[in-house]
Design an enzyme around this catalytic site. Structure first.
Site, PDB file in Angstrom:
ATOM      1  N   CYS A  78      -6.446  -2.487 -59.827  1.00 32.36           N
ATOM      2  CA  CYS A  78      -6.358  -3.439 -58.147  1.00 32.36           C
ATOM      3  C   CYS A  78      -4.944  -4.446 -57.756  1.00 32.36           C
ATOM      4  CB  CYS A  78      -7.515  -3.881 -57.822  1.00 32.36           C
ATOM      5  SG  CYS A  78      -7.748  -4.871 -56.621  1.00 32.36           S
ATOM      6  N   GLN A 291     -30.190  -3.890 -56.121  1.00 35.58           N
ATOM      7  CA  GLN A 291     -29.699  -4.001 -56.841  1.00 35.58           C
ATOM      8  C   GLN A 291     -28.211  -2.929 -56.451  1.00 35.58           C
ATOM      9  OE1 GLN A 291     -29.127  -6.380 -60.055  1.00 35.58           O
ATOM     10  NE2 GLN A 291     -31.039  -6.245 -60.461  1.00 35.58           N
ATOM     11  N   TYR A 320     -40.810 -12.699 -56.953  1.00 35.73           N
ATOM     12  CA  TYR A 320     -39.435 -12.605 -56.586  1.00 35.73           C
ATOM     13  C   TYR A 320     -38.613 -10.766 -56.806  1.00 35.73           C
ATOM     14  CZ  TYR A 320     -38.333 -16.743 -58.267  1.00 35.73           C
ATOM     15  OH  TYR A 320     -38.990 -18.128 -58.389  1.00 35.73           O
ATOM     16  N   GLU A 341     -42.409 -12.464 -52.444  1.00 36.51           N
ATOM     17  CA  GLU A 341     -41.263 -11.761 -52.016  1.00 36.51           C
ATOM     18  C   GLU A 341     -41.158 -12.254 -51.061  1.00 36.51           C
ATOM     19  OE1 GLU A 341     -38.062 -10.394 -52.564  1.00 36.51           O
ATOM     20  OE2 GLU A 341     -37.211 -11.338 -50.840  1.00 36.51           O
ATOM     21  N   CYS A 416     -30.035 -13.209 -63.102  1.00 34.41           N
ATOM     22  CA  CYS A 416     -28.391 -12.729 -63.533  1.00 34.41           C
ATOM     23  C   CYS A 416     -27.923 -13.785 -63.565  1.00 34.41           C
ATOM     24  CB  CYS A 416     -28.063 -12.049 -61.857  1.00 34.41           C
ATOM     25  SG  CYS A 416     -29.258 -13.658 -60.344  1.00 34.41           S
TER      26      CYS A 416
HETATM   27  N1  SAH Z   1     -36.554  -7.250 -58.663  1.00 32.95           N
HETATM   28  C1  SAH Z   1     -36.057  -6.918 -57.549  1.00 32.95           C
HETATM   29  C2  SAH Z   1     -35.604  -8.035 -56.691  1.00 32.95           C
HETATM   30  C3  SAH Z   1     -34.738  -9.449 -57.249  1.00 32.95           C
HETATM   31  S1  SAH Z   1     -33.327 -10.211 -56.540  1.00 32.95           S
HETATM   32  C4  SAH Z   1     -34.912  -6.118 -58.217  1.00 32.95           C
HETATM   33  O1  SAH Z   1     -34.928  -5.351 -59.423  1.00 32.95           O
HETATM   34  O2  SAH Z   1     -34.503  -5.570 -56.831  1.00 32.95           O
HETATM   35  C5  SAH Z   1     -33.983 -11.064 -56.185  1.00 32.95           C
HETATM   36  C6  SAH Z   1     -35.281 -11.339 -55.138  1.00 32.95           C
HETATM   37  O3  SAH Z   1     -36.062 -12.723 -54.905  1.00 32.95           O
HETATM   38  C7  SAH Z   1     -34.981 -11.222 -53.543  1.00 32.95           C
HETATM   39  O4  SAH Z   1     -35.610 -10.433 -52.944  1.00 32.95           O
HETATM   40  C8  SAH Z   1     -34.944 -12.343 -52.839  1.00 32.95           C
HETATM   41  O5  SAH Z   1     -35.269 -12.764 -51.858  1.00 32.95           O
HETATM   42  C9  SAH Z   1     -35.909 -12.949 -53.500  1.00 32.95           C
HETATM   43  N2  SAH Z   1     -36.613 -14.590 -53.423  1.00 32.95           N
HETATM   44  C10 SAH Z   1     -35.736 -15.405 -54.176  1.00 32.95           C
HETATM   45  N3  SAH Z   1     -36.157 -16.934 -53.319  1.00 32.95           N
HETATM   46  C11 SAH Z   1     -37.757 -16.696 -53.278  1.00 32.95           C
HETATM   47  C12 SAH Z   1     -39.112 -17.847 -53.984  1.00 32.95           C
HETATM   48  N4  SAH Z   1     -39.226 -18.893 -53.943  1.00 32.95           N
HETATM   49  N5  SAH Z   1     -40.084 -16.472 -53.992  1.00 32.95           N
HETATM   50  C13 SAH Z   1     -39.703 -15.286 -53.810  1.00 32.95           C
HETATM   51  N6  SAH Z   1     -39.126 -14.687 -53.564  1.00 32.95           N
HETATM   52  C14 SAH Z   1     -37.754 -15.659 -53.567  1.00 32.95           C
END
Ligand code: SAH
Length: 464
Positions: A78, A291, A320, A341, A416
């Site tokens: 890059c 993702q 989440y 969520e 992550c």
């Molecule tokens: N498991 C899913 C999302 C993971 S990312 C996947 O693999 O696609 C983390 C997620 O947690 C996000 O969607 C975010 O909006 C949510 N999040 C963040 N804080 C939270 C909380 N206090 N309670 C519930 N969800 C939450």
């Protein structure tokens, strides 16, 4: 005992031998035991460094030249890598990037979780570690002559990089879409947002493209409630690019660093696009988490599913859960899945996704997992398996307590951020769970970010 003063001064030039790497992929060299963190330096290298910041226990330097170079150093493909804040480790061979991430997970297990003996499997690599991102959020600015410019911000600044033509970790279609919106908006005379004076219109262009479907969503984020020349912009985009399935206008009228405003509406098509992972189809709206690396996501979810060892009588909680990605994979094997969520649009997507795939044993709730789960416990819910996939800051303490209170036989933790993962594992271990295995997955090649999935079992005799 009084600390000694740092052995270096700001702006001084020193010669360093680099021994180690920081979490962010900077080289670490020491002067009389005092560490200096130097971006773009690699272990085994030697070079001259200008000291740019001196703190009490560590400082920062800028690499001026190398007198000895590492065989793992590669030429970053890059053009703007050294300026851009997006990638951090393009100067490392891919093998070295993977070793660094593997070590990070191992170190976090040892130093933070105090789990030196837990098996950390070799990180799952990406076959071709470029052009993987399915979503781009690109800032818009103006050149001196007023022409619109798009590009990422320079490191630690809000100045858009000059001359950024393409992004090598970005899906090519998204790259071209950003350019198309910029070009058309420029021709229509739409101005860019001016952060300093809080004037102008166009703030960010967001593009997401489905890996399997090739459906594209474009989100145009403006300061103003109206998007000037909206009809012309939409018409030209959809006529030229038939893969665009959704155009959304998001309004962010606050003087803020955050990208997204509170209100969004589709100005063309639906307010979501589809994609598919494995056999499951997903609707994804603008604000929902999804993702960014599709091939690696499949590997990550397969591992999570393997670790969850779900039986046909099992109840599963997916905390989440986003748009229900992991939940719907688990629902294929479980008796019942409950997802929670915080983003309402994501929960709407999750419900839609269950229907879309004919899955009737998954239920989704909007709310903070740390508040909803204690409530579920109070109602008598006792899941067999809990899956958590929190943001970088890890699980809320209340949520960890709620998990322990539910006494599942198994926990799968997708993370992550190895540091917060390790911190939370220690709490779960102290609460009666034993970490069995950790599997890092390279979801974000060329950056320092590390993903890992982890499997815990309840101690048989539950000795707390
Ligand atoms: N498991 C899913 C999302 C993971 S990312 C996947 O693999 O696609 C983390 C997620 O947690 C996000 O969607 C975010 O909006 C949510 N999040 C963040 N804080 C939270 C909380 N206090 N309670 C519930 N969800 C939450």
């Amino acid at each position: 005992m009084a600390k000694q003063a740092a052995p270096v001064k700001k702006n001084e030039t020193v010669t360093l031998q680099f021994e180690d790497l920081t979490h962010e992929g900077s080289g670490v060299g020491k002067i009389n035991g005092y560490p200096l963190f130097v971006p773009f330096a690699l272990p085994g290298e030697e070079g001259d460094v200008k000291v740019v910041k001196v703190n009490k226990n560590f400082g920062f330097g800028k690499l001026l030249n190398l007198t000895k170079s590492s065989p793992e150093r590669v030429e970053p493909p890059c053009d703007v890598f050294y300026k851009c804040g997006g990638c951090q480790v393009q100067h490392m061979s891919y093998d070295m990037q993977l070793d660094m991430k593997q070590e990070q997970v191992k170190n976090a297990m040892r130093k933070i979780a105090h789990l030196a003996d837990v098996p950390v499997h070799p990180i799952i690599r990406m076959e071709d570690p470029w052009r993987y991102r399915n979503k781009v959020q690109m800032p818009v600015g103006e050149k001196d002559d007023g022409e619109l410019r798009t590009g990422f911000y320079q490191k630690r600044s809000h100045r858009i990089i000059e001359g950024m033509e393409t992004c090598n970790i970005q899906d090519e279609v998204n790259d071209r879409m950003v350019e198309a919106v910029r070009r058309i908006a420029d021709r229509l005379g739409i101005s860019a947002y001016d952060e300093q004076n809080d004037t102008g219109v166009l703030r960010h262009i967001v593009v997401r493209t489905g890996e399997v479907t090739n459906d594209t969503m474009i989100v145009i984020i403006t300061r103003t409630t109206e998007l000037p020349h909206q009809d012309e912009l939409v018409k030209e985009l959809i006529q030229t690019y038939p893969h665009i399935k959704s155009i959304v206008h998001n309004i962010n009228n606050r003087k803020t660093n955050s990208i997204w405003g509170k209100t969004s509406h589709a100005i063309w098509g639906e307010d979501y696009i589809y994609d598919q992972i494995g056999d499951i189809k997903f609707a994804i709206s603008a604000r929902s988490f999804y993702q960014v690396n599709p091939p690696q996501t499949k590997k990550l979810y397969d591992k999570a599913l393997e670790y969850a060892k779900i039986g046909s009588h099992d109840t599963v909680v997916d905390a989440y859960c986003g748009i229900g990605t992991i939940s719907l994979f688990m629902a294929q094997e479980a008796k019942k899945v409950y997802g929670v969520e915080v983003v309402p649009e994501a929960v709407d997507d999750a419900k839609k996704n269950a229907k879309l795939n004919g899955i009737t044993n998954a239920t989704f709730y909007v709310g903070e997992a740390e508040k909803v789960m204690p409530w579920w416990t109070a109602q008598g819910m006792r899941p067999d398996v809990i899956v958590v996939d929190p943001p970088r800051k890890g699980c809320d303490e209340e949520l960890l307590k709620a998990m322990l209170g539910m006494e599942p036989k198994r926990i799968v933790y997708v993370s992550c951020n190895p540091s917060t993962l390790a911190r939370d594992l220690r709490i779960l271990e102290d609460g009666g769970y034993a970490t069995q295995e950790v599997q890092p997955v390279d979801m974000f090649p060329q950056t320092h970010h590390v993903e890992a999935v982890c499997w815990l079992e309840k101690n048989v005799f539950n000795q707390k």
